[in-house]
Scaffold this motif. Structure first.
Motif, PDB file in Angstrom:
ATOM      1  N   HIS A 167       4.886   9.054  -2.285  1.00 17.59           N
ATOM      2  CA  HIS A 167       5.757   7.938  -2.644  1.00 17.59           C
ATOM      3  C   HIS A 167       7.130   8.439  -3.096  1.00 17.59           C
ATOM      4  O   HIS A 167       8.161   7.850  -2.735  1.00 17.59           O
ATOM      5  CB  HIS A 167       5.123   7.106  -3.747  1.00 17.59           C
ATOM      6  CG  HIS A 167       3.897   6.370  -3.301  1.00 17.59           C
ATOM      7  ND1 HIS A 167       2.956   5.865  -4.182  1.00 17.59           N
ATOM      8  CD2 HIS A 167       3.448   6.043  -2.058  1.00 17.59           C
ATOM      9  CE1 HIS A 167       1.996   5.280  -3.497  1.00 17.59           C
ATOM     10  NE2 HIS A 167       2.269   5.374  -2.214  1.00 17.59           N
ATOM     11  N   CYS A 213      -6.340   0.841  11.996  1.00 21.26           N
ATOM     12  CA  CYS A 213      -5.035   0.243  11.740  1.00 21.26           C
ATOM     13  C   CYS A 213      -4.836  -0.919  12.699  1.00 21.26           C
ATOM     14  O   CYS A 213      -5.398  -0.942  13.799  1.00 21.26           O
ATOM     15  CB  CYS A 213      -3.933   1.276  11.946  1.00 21.26           C
ATOM     16  SG  CYS A 213      -3.927   2.608  10.728  1.00 21.26           S
ATOM     17  N   GLU A 217       0.341  -0.932  14.039  1.00 19.20           N
ATOM     18  CA  GLU A 217       0.491  -0.148  12.811  1.00 19.20           C
ATOM     19  C   GLU A 217       0.304   1.345  13.077  1.00 19.20           C
ATOM     20  O   GLU A 217      -0.726   1.763  13.586  1.00 19.20           O
ATOM     21  CB  GLU A 217      -0.516  -0.618  11.763  1.00 19.20           C
ATOM     22  CG  GLU A 217      -0.401   0.091  10.428  1.00 19.20           C
ATOM     23  CD  GLU A 217       0.972  -0.079   9.832  1.00 19.20           C
ATOM     24  OE1 GLU A 217       1.716   0.933   9.797  1.00 19.20           O
ATOM     25  OE2 GLU A 217       1.312  -1.205   9.426  1.00 19.20           O
ATOM     26  N   HIS A 219       1.135   3.738  10.450  1.00 20.83           N
ATOM     27  CA  HIS A 219       0.919   4.424   9.175  1.00 20.83           C
ATOM     28  C   HIS A 219      -0.582   4.440   8.865  1.00 20.83           C
ATOM     29  O   HIS A 219      -1.165   3.408   8.551  1.00 20.83           O
ATOM     30  CB  HIS A 219       1.672   3.713   8.041  1.00 20.83           C
ATOM     31  CG  HIS A 219       3.155   3.754   8.193  1.00 20.83           C
ATOM     32  ND1 HIS A 219       3.837   2.864   8.982  1.00 20.83           N
ATOM     33  CD2 HIS A 219       4.090   4.592   7.653  1.00 20.83           C
ATOM     34  CE1 HIS A 219       5.131   3.133   8.926  1.00 20.83           C
ATOM     35  NE2 HIS A 219       5.315   4.175   8.131  1.00 20.83           N
ATOM     36  N   SER A 220      -1.180   5.606   8.933  1.00 21.10           N
ATOM     37  CA  SER A 220      -2.643   5.667   8.808  1.00 21.10           C
ATOM     38  C   SER A 220      -3.150   6.488   7.629  1.00 21.10           C
ATOM     39  O   SER A 220      -4.362   6.515   7.387  1.00 21.10           O
ATOM     40  CB  SER A 220      -3.249   6.234  10.100  1.00 21.10           C
ATOM     41  OG  SER A 220      -2.797   7.566  10.326  1.00 21.10           O
ATOM     42  N   PRO A 222      -3.276   6.197   4.280  1.00 19.12           N
ATOM     43  CA  PRO A 222      -4.139   5.570   3.267  1.00 19.12           C
ATOM     44  C   PRO A 222      -5.543   5.259   3.780  1.00 19.12           C
ATOM     45  O   PRO A 222      -6.528   5.427   3.045  1.00 19.12           O
ATOM     46  CB  PRO A 222      -3.372   4.287   2.905  1.00 19.12           C
ATOM     47  CG  PRO A 222      -1.953   4.614   3.200  1.00 19.12           C
ATOM     48  CD  PRO A 222      -2.002   5.458   4.431  1.00 19.12           C
ATOM     49  N   TRP A 264      -6.163  -1.971   8.298  1.00 20.26           N
ATOM     50  CA  TRP A 264      -5.024  -1.514   7.512  1.00 20.26           C
ATOM     51  C   TRP A 264      -3.718  -2.027   8.096  1.00 20.26           C
ATOM     52  O   TRP A 264      -3.464  -1.909   9.293  1.00 20.26           O
ATOM     53  CB  TRP A 264      -4.982   0.006   7.449  1.00 20.26           C
ATOM     54  CG  TRP A 264      -3.721   0.512   6.808  1.00 20.26           C
ATOM     55  CD1 TRP A 264      -2.595   0.952   7.422  1.00 20.26           C
ATOM     56  CD2 TRP A 264      -3.458   0.592   5.398  1.00 20.26           C
ATOM     57  NE1 TRP A 264      -1.646   1.308   6.507  1.00 20.26           N
ATOM     58  CE2 TRP A 264      -2.149   1.088   5.253  1.00 20.26           C
ATOM     59  CE3 TRP A 264      -4.201   0.292   4.255  1.00 20.26           C
ATOM     60  CZ2 TRP A 264      -1.573   1.293   4.007  1.00 20.26           C
ATOM     61  CZ3 TRP A 264      -3.618   0.500   3.012  1.00 20.26           C
ATOM     62  CH2 TRP A 264      -2.329   0.997   2.894  1.00 20.26           C
ATOM     63  N   SER A 265      -2.860  -2.572   7.222  1.00 22.84           N
ATOM     64  CA  SER A 265      -1.530  -3.027   7.619  1.00 22.84           C
ATOM     65  C   SER A 265      -0.539  -2.610   6.548  1.00 22.84           C
ATOM     66  O   SER A 265      -0.680  -2.986   5.382  1.00 22.84           O
ATOM     67  CB  SER A 265      -1.498  -4.554   7.792  1.00 22.84           C
ATOM     68  OG  SER A 265      -0.174  -5.007   8.003  1.00 22.84           O
ATOM     69  N   HIS A 266       0.467  -1.865   6.941  1.00 18.46           N
ATOM     70  CA  HIS A 266       1.459  -1.375   5.984  1.00 18.46           C
ATOM     71  C   HIS A 266       2.585  -2.381   5.768  1.00 18.46           C
ATOM     72  O   HIS A 266       3.234  -2.370   4.715  1.00 18.46           O
ATOM     73  CB  HIS A 266       2.053  -0.052   6.487  1.00 18.46           C
ATOM     74  CG  HIS A 266       2.964   0.617   5.503  1.00 18.46           C
ATOM     75  ND1 HIS A 266       2.500   1.226   4.360  1.00 18.46           N
ATOM     76  CD2 HIS A 266       4.316   0.768   5.493  1.00 18.46           C
ATOM     77  CE1 HIS A 266       3.522   1.723   3.679  1.00 18.46           C
ATOM     78  NE2 HIS A 266       4.638   1.457   4.344  1.00 18.46           N
ATOM     79  N   SER A 267       2.853  -3.254   6.738  1.00 18.27           N
ATOM     80  CA  SER A 267       3.936  -4.230   6.605  1.00 18.27           C
ATOM     81  C   SER A 267       3.490  -5.583   7.155  1.00 18.27           C
ATOM     82  O   SER A 267       2.538  -5.674   7.941  1.00 18.27           O
ATOM     83  CB  SER A 267       5.180  -3.757   7.361  1.00 18.27           C
ATOM     84  OG  SER A 267       4.951  -3.741   8.756  1.00 18.27           O
ATOM     85  N   GLY A 299      -3.975  -2.790   2.520  1.00 13.05           N
ATOM     86  CA  GLY A 299      -2.577  -2.469   2.707  1.00 13.05           C
ATOM     87  C   GLY A 299      -1.648  -3.585   2.286  1.00 13.05           C
ATOM     88  O   GLY A 299      -2.030  -4.760   2.255  1.00 13.05           O
ATOM     89  N   GLY A 301       0.695  -5.018   3.808  1.00  9.19           N
ATOM     90  CA  GLY A 301       1.026  -5.992   4.838  1.00  9.19           C
ATOM     91  C   GLY A 301       0.284  -7.306   4.707  1.00  9.19           C
ATOM     92  O   GLY A 301       0.749  -8.349   5.181  1.00  9.19           O
TER      93      GLY A 301
END
Length: 336
Positions: A167, A213, A217, A219-220, A222, A264-267, A299, A301
């Motif tokens: 982060h 994801c 998506e 970004h994996s 997490p 999983w969704s980052h946004s 996530g 998102g």
């Protein structure tokens, strides 16, 4: 093994033999704190004469607070592009200097240094990992990550050491344009490698948890951490990684009859409720007693998507792991 003796934990201090306030670190603890390999500290001592002020009986190195401050300053200098030889000379010439104090150093030859990262209050291991990542020291990054996972387990290593470092680097990247992109990529790659290489996935015949994801998506990390935490506990999983097409996810669910599916969704742009509805419509088993998967939305998102019937939100690694373990216990109680 997920615990160390108190005296050997990274950052732990031990009292002097005379009972005074003087305290010291072992070489291993100091290496973890600084984000370097123990052999690097020994090499610096041999080549440049910068080392611990005293040794215990049996020639064990003990690093005093002054020694630690001097080595932190040396690491700060090397992260700024100063050669190790010059950094050692400067650190020994000004023994009162610390890595957090004002430093008159040569113009940096790197985008920035460890001191520039917005780490805040973090564990010493997180600072050590950040130092290694900023130096692009791949072997030290790998050693720090493996030590964290093997010492504390996946959940604590992720939440207290890895995630805060990621982060901080991400925030610095966003605030400084393209600076630190190479640092973030190197660290991310080694985190992914460590999670997959230090944990063996379980397989015991129970319906697995599918982890994927969303289709758009990428970004994996997490969800990889969640996979590693589940595998560490011996729970059956199937990991599909980034950008899984909805048809492929539906086919995998039909073939495996999972206990749950983690999406999983980052946004918000990648959080697609239609994929969730399609999964919830699936069923298997005899007519009248068909089983449906539990959809777990993970996530940031999904923040604007309220959980509906058959879905739950996962808000963190530890709590998400507890939710999945509860689902397995329920399945076992029902004879699944």
């Amino acid at each position: 093994m997920t615990r160390q003796r108190e005296a050997d934990r990274p950052g732990a201090w031990s009292s002097g033999r005379d009972g005074s306030a003087e305290v010291s670190l072992t070489t291993g603890a100091l290496a973890r704190r600084l984000g370097v390999a123990p052999t690097t500290l020994r090499t610096w001592e041999r080549r440049y004469g910068i080392g611990p002020s005293h040794r215990d009986r049996g020639r064990h190195r003990r690093w005093s607070p002054g020694d630690v401050a001097r080595m932190e300053y040396m690491c700060h200098l090397t992260s700024q592009g100063v050669t190790p030889a010059e950094a050692a000379r400067l650190a020994m010439a000004d023994p009162g200097r610390t890595a957090d104090g004002p430093a008159a150093v040569p113009q940096p030859r790197t985008p920035g240094g460890f001191r520039d990262l917005p780490l805040g209050q973090v564990w010493p291991e997180s600072r050590g990992l950040a130092r290694a990542a900023v130096r692009l020291d791949a072997s030290a990054v790998q050693a720090q990550l493996r030590s964290a996972v093997e010492t504390y387990g996946v959940v604590v290593a992720w939440e207290q050491i890895i995630a805060p470092t990621l982060h901080a680097i991400g925030r610095k990247w966003a605030a400084s344009g393209e600076s630190y992109v190479e640092v973030e990529h190197l660290l991310s790659w080694h985190v992914s490698t460590t999670l997959r290489s230090t944990v063996t996935p379980g397989a015991d015949g129970r319906p697995p948890v599918l982890l994927a994801c969303m289709p758009a998506e990428q970004h994996s990390l997490p969800i990889e951490a969640l996979w590693a935490a589940l595998a560490e506990r011996g729970l059956p999983t199937r990991m599909f990684g980034a950008a899984v097409p909805p048809e492929a996810l539906e086919s995998a669910a039909r073939r495996t009859g999972p206990c749950a599916v983690v999406l999983w969704s980052h946004s918000r742009q990648t959080a697609d409720p239609t994929v969730v509805r399609t999964l919830l419509a699936l069923g298997w088993g005899v007519r009248g007693a068909r089983t449906h998967p539990l959809a777990l939305l993970a996530g940031p998102g999904w923040a604007a998507t309220p959980p509906g019937p058959g879905t739950r939100r996962l808000t963190g690694l530890a709590s998400g792991l507890a939710t999945i373990e509860s689902s397995f216990r329920t399945l076992t109680a029902l004879g699944g």
